[in-house]
Design an enzyme around this catalytic site. Structure first.
Site, mmCIF file in Angstrom:
data_model
loop_
_atom_site.group_PDB
_atom_site.id
_atom_site.type_symbol
_atom_site.label_atom_id
_atom_site.label_comp_id
_atom_site.label_asym_id
_atom_site.label_seq_id
_atom_site.Cartn_x
_atom_site.Cartn_y
_atom_site.Cartn_z
ATOM 1 N N LYS A 31 -27.736 -58.094 27.318
ATOM 2 C CA LYS A 31 -26.927 -57.730 26.154
ATOM 3 C C LYS A 31 -26.135 -58.976 25.759
ATOM 4 O O LYS A 31 -25.617 -59.682 26.639
ATOM 5 C CB LYS A 31 -25.994 -56.585 26.555
ATOM 6 C CG LYS A 31 -25.156 -55.981 25.452
ATOM 7 C CD LYS A 31 -24.345 -54.804 26.022
ATOM 8 C CE LYS A 31 -23.571 -54.060 24.944
ATOM 9 N NZ LYS A 31 -22.859 -52.870 25.475
ATOM 10 N N SER A 57 -23.816 -48.704 23.146
ATOM 11 C CA SER A 57 -23.915 -49.944 22.414
ATOM 12 C C SER A 57 -24.943 -50.928 22.997
ATOM 13 O O SER A 57 -25.241 -51.940 22.379
ATOM 14 C CB SER A 57 -22.554 -50.642 22.396
ATOM 15 O OG SER A 57 -22.137 -50.985 23.709
ATOM 16 N N SER A 96 -22.228 -46.599 27.201
ATOM 17 C CA SER A 96 -23.116 -47.532 26.498
ATOM 18 C C SER A 96 -24.334 -47.974 27.292
ATOM 19 O O SER A 96 -25.206 -48.647 26.753
ATOM 20 C CB SER A 96 -22.323 -48.764 26.043
ATOM 21 O OG SER A 96 -21.507 -48.430 24.942
#
Lengths: 447, 66
Positions: free
Chosen positions: A78, A154, A178
């Site tokens: 990420k 996310s 997330s």
């Protein structure tokens, strides 16, 4: 024979010399270039750097060195994990001009020390604030199982890259769900470890009180192997699942499920012989406290930049952070007092239970053109509410494993929840579910 | 739980501007509809949190302790 897909199978073949690390990494990069235009899971490919690392790894293998349990395994992060020499954007153009990182995030270092090779950074909601991975600047990440649908967020790029078969291992972060939400909507495994167990140095923060970094994988064996590497520990024995006290988490967590989610949960409970349930108190307030803490801490973190560059932010993130920065201090302190109280209640429950099982999401991934879910009979924003079942649990700091159900149609996932430090119990239950065919691991798992 | 009536948009905008001013923040007009909506949502969550009564011994949990 087709190339192995799981990290453990790749590493075994690379270490044995039957698979070339450069070929593995090159294939991963080629797959991203060929396929990711459909998903938008990757934000940057680390081509020359990745090939260079793979070449160095090959030399070590040829020299007879043991290169680690993740030898030659390509992985993505990420885009809030520091990678030495790269700018950590945290999914925002606001940070595009920032200095490159001086060193890798600790968790990236641990994966590399185990032989894994970083090949890509992955899309996310800006500054990790959302459950959709719908980023105004870098685009929406599409669900590999149906590209008209959200991947969740996310850490949506991290989940989608694994679900699409582009990468066997990715890293994400979980503040309010997330990791668990996108893992469930994309059908991957994911782990939010005990809060504080995995170091977050070099991970761009969102809500320091709740942030946890962790992995996504395509199989339970990979998840366990990667967790042991991330936790900097050797393989640890998994307890006998028959000796664990497993219960369904009821109340708040048994309402609002879709028919398919109810069916998948019932199947998992039946396979484990679970007939009893327990409830946690004040779950709605726990979710509210997590909301308040997230908004306030996020708002405070970004306040200096919001004063001068608010217009550079993603509109949705900006307005949430601005409102969060205005939260009254009394409410924030009250939320932290509530957290103390709620943790005590949860720890009490775990005196008589080892593992709790709950849904991770109410139902399948929402459509991108209709980003809503149904809660209490009404459509509500997916971006704000996909964490209905995950957000309250973040407050208590327990380890939570996200397990993908083997279902017809779109993916769904479960949360397996244990007392702090009891990841071993989670892996025991996850392996039992996988052995029973209730969950969905990659075909060459265990190879 | 709070029994206060929710302010209308104009009154809430005035409150937001005052709170923003207190922390040196200038909210641009194009941001105000989104900030207004988020503030309303956060106030509903805040009311839930503020509605909980604790014994004075319940201290804030700023640090995580398993």
């Amino acid at each position: 024979m087709s190339a192995p897909r799981t990290a453990t199978a790749i590493a075994a073949a690379v270490q044995a010399g039957s698979l070339n690390a450069v070929k593995v990494v090159g294939s991963a990069i080629a797959a991203i270039e060929a396929l990711d235009t459909k998903f938008n899971s990757v934000s940057r490919i680390l081509g020359p750097r990745a090939i260079g690392e793979a070449e160095a790894l090959n030399l070590r293998v040829r020299a007879g060195e043991a290169v680690g349990p993740l030898a030659g395994v390509p992985f993505g992060v990420k885009d809030l994990f520091d990678l030495k020499g790269e700018v950590t954007t945290a999914g925002s153009i606001v940070r595009r001009e920032s200095a490159a990182a001086n060193e890798d995030a600790v968790l990236v270092s641990r994966l590399r020390a185990a032989g894994a090779v970083p090949v890509a950074t992955l899309n996310m909601d800006e500054f990790a604030y959302g459950f959709a991975t719908d980023n105004q600047h870098f685009g929406v990440t599409r669900n590999p199982h149906d590209t008209a649908r959200l991947a969740g967020g996310s850490s949506g790029g991290s989940a989608a890259a694994v679900a699409a078969g582009l990468l066997p291992v990715t890293l994400g972060s979980d503040t309010n769900g997330s990791i668990r939400v996108p893992a469930s909507l994309c059908g991957t495994w994911g782990l939010r470890a005990t809060q504080g167990l995995l170091p977050t140095q070099g991970v761009y923060p969102f809500v320091a009180s709740l942030d946890v970094a962790g992995p996504f994988t395509a199989s339970i064996n990979d998840l366990q192997t990667v967790f042991n590497v991330l936790a900097d520990r050797g393989a640890t024995p998994v307890p006998d699942v028959g000796g664990l006290r497993i219960r369904q988490l009821g109340g708040w967590f048994a309402r609002n499920m879709s028919v398919d989610m109810e069916r998948g949960l019932a199947c998992a409970l039946a396979s484990l012989g679970v007939t009893e349930s327990v409830e946690l108190p004040e779950v709605e307030r726990a979710r509210a406290a997590a909301f308040v803490m997230s908004a306030a801490e996020g708002g405070n973190l970004h306040l200096p930049r919001l004063r001068v560059r608010a217009s550079a932010y993603d509109r949705a993130t900006r307005d949430r952070l601005l409102a969060g920065a205005l939260m009254p201090s009394s409410t924030i302190i009250q939320a932290h007092r509530f957290r103390r109280w709620f943790r005590d209640q949860v720890h009490t429950v775990f005196q008589s239970v080892d593992v709790l099982i709950a849904p991770a999401v109410v139902g399948a991934a929402p459509r991108i053109d209709e980003p809503t879910i149904i809660v209490d009979g009404k459509p509500v924003s997916a971006r704000a509410n996909l964490g209905l079942y995950t957000q309250p649990l973040s407050l208590a700091g327990m380890p939570i494993l996200s397990a993908p159900l083997r279902v017809e149609g779109l993916p769904l996932g479960l949360q397996l929840i244990a007392a702090p430090g009891r990841e071993d119990a989670l892996f025991a239950v996850a392996h039992a579910l996988d052995a029973a065919g209730v969950t969905a691991s990659s075909p060459d798992d265990g190879a | 739980m709070s029994t206060q009536t929710e302010p209308d948009d104009a009154a809430l905008v005035t409150q937001i501007e005052a709170m923003a001013s207190a922390i040196g923040l200038d909210i641009a007009p194009e941001c105000m509809p989104g900030v207004l909506a988020n503030t309303r949502m956060l106030r509903r969550y805040a009311a839930l949190v503020d509605g909980m009564s604790f014994d004075h011994t319940v201290e804030p949990a700023y640090e995580y302790t398993p």
